[in-house]
Design an enzyme around this catalytic site. Structure first.
Site, PDB file in Angstrom:
ATOM      1  N   PRO A 246     -30.059 -46.092 -20.393  1.00 51.18           N
ATOM      2  CA  PRO A 246     -29.493 -46.421 -19.066  1.00 51.18           C
ATOM      3  C   PRO A 246     -28.120 -47.097 -19.174  1.00 51.18           C
ATOM      4  CG  PRO A 246     -31.822 -46.922 -19.105  1.00 51.18           C
ATOM      5  CD  PRO A 246     -31.427 -46.611 -20.527  1.00 51.18           C
TER       6      PRO A 246
ATOM      7  N   ASP B  48     -31.403 -52.615 -18.248  1.00 46.03           N
ATOM      8  CA  ASP B  48     -32.311 -53.430 -19.042  1.00 46.03           C
ATOM      9  C   ASP B  48     -31.767 -53.797 -20.426  1.00 46.03           C
ATOM     10  OD1 ASP B  48     -32.610 -50.785 -19.933  1.00 46.03           O
ATOM     11  OD2 ASP B  48     -34.764 -50.690 -19.536  1.00 46.03           O
TER      12      ASP B  48
ATOM     13  N   THR C 140     -33.202 -48.556 -15.599  1.00 41.52           N
ATOM     14  CA  THR C 140     -34.075 -49.045 -16.668  1.00 41.52           C
ATOM     15  C   THR C 140     -34.892 -47.918 -17.289  1.00 41.52           C
ATOM     16  OG1 THR C 140     -35.926 -49.465 -15.178  1.00 41.52           O
ATOM     17  CG2 THR C 140     -34.371 -51.282 -15.517  1.00 41.52           C
ATOM     18  N   HIS C 141     -35.493 -48.243 -18.410  1.00 40.06           N
ATOM     19  CA  HIS C 141     -36.488 -47.370 -19.020  1.00 40.06           C
ATOM     20  C   HIS C 141     -37.737 -47.409 -18.142  1.00 40.06           C
ATOM     21  CE1 HIS C 141     -33.823 -48.206 -22.404  1.00 40.06           C
ATOM     22  NE2 HIS C 141     -34.310 -47.108 -22.961  1.00 40.06           N
ATOM     23  N   GLY C 142     -38.286 -46.252 -17.827  1.00 39.16           N
ATOM     24  CA  GLY C 142     -39.483 -46.184 -17.007  1.00 39.16           C
ATOM     25  C   GLY C 142     -39.223 -46.635 -15.581  1.00 39.16           C
TER      26      GLY C 142
END
Length: 141
Positions: free
Chosen positions: A72, A66, A8-10
């Site tokens: 990703p 995500d 995922t992002h973050g």
């Protein structure tokens, strides 16, 4: 066992796995990859590769990411495009992860992909308010 990679992002991937483990306990053969500001697709591909080396991917790899089209996803796509034993599902959420973790010991990779897709969709609900019902009484039943 099918390995699961949450990308995922973050730090969302790390935190959603922690939430799943609050319910199911510590999980084996599951890893997370975070996409941090300033990183590129190449860095994500390398993170995925290193994690795959650590996991037992004999029965396949399920990437749970995500966003469709996000970094990703794109990095996972580079790895899975020519692999029959790797799949990607987007829209990762907690009910989806729980269903996957609970089903992966007795499911094939294609079955697990379908379980993930259905549980992700089926977990979306709205709370319908009905004026005639005392909500507190209903929730306490």
């Amino acid at each position: 066992m099918i390995s699961v990679i949450i990308g995922t992002h973050g730090i969302f991937s790390e935190e959603i796995l922690k939430s799943a483990e609050m319910i199911f306990g510590t999980q084996e053969n599951v890893g997370t990859v975070t996409f941090k500001p300033g990183e590129g697709i190449e860095a994500l591909v390398e993170k995925y590769k290193k994690l795959i080396e650590k996991l037992d991917s004999t029965d396949g790899v399920l990437f749970m990411v995500d966003l469709f089209g996000g970094s990703p996803f794109n990095a996972a796509s580079i790895l899975t495009v020519n692999q029959e034993n790797m799949e990607i599902i987007t829209g990762v959420n907690l009910p989806m992860i729980l269903e996957v973790l609970g089903s992966r010991e007795f499911s094939s990779l294609s079955e697990l992909l379908e379980i993930a897709k259905n549980s992700g969709k089926d977990s979306i609900k709205t709370f319908v308010k009905e004026n005639e019902i005392d909500i507190e009484d209903e929730l306490l039943r």
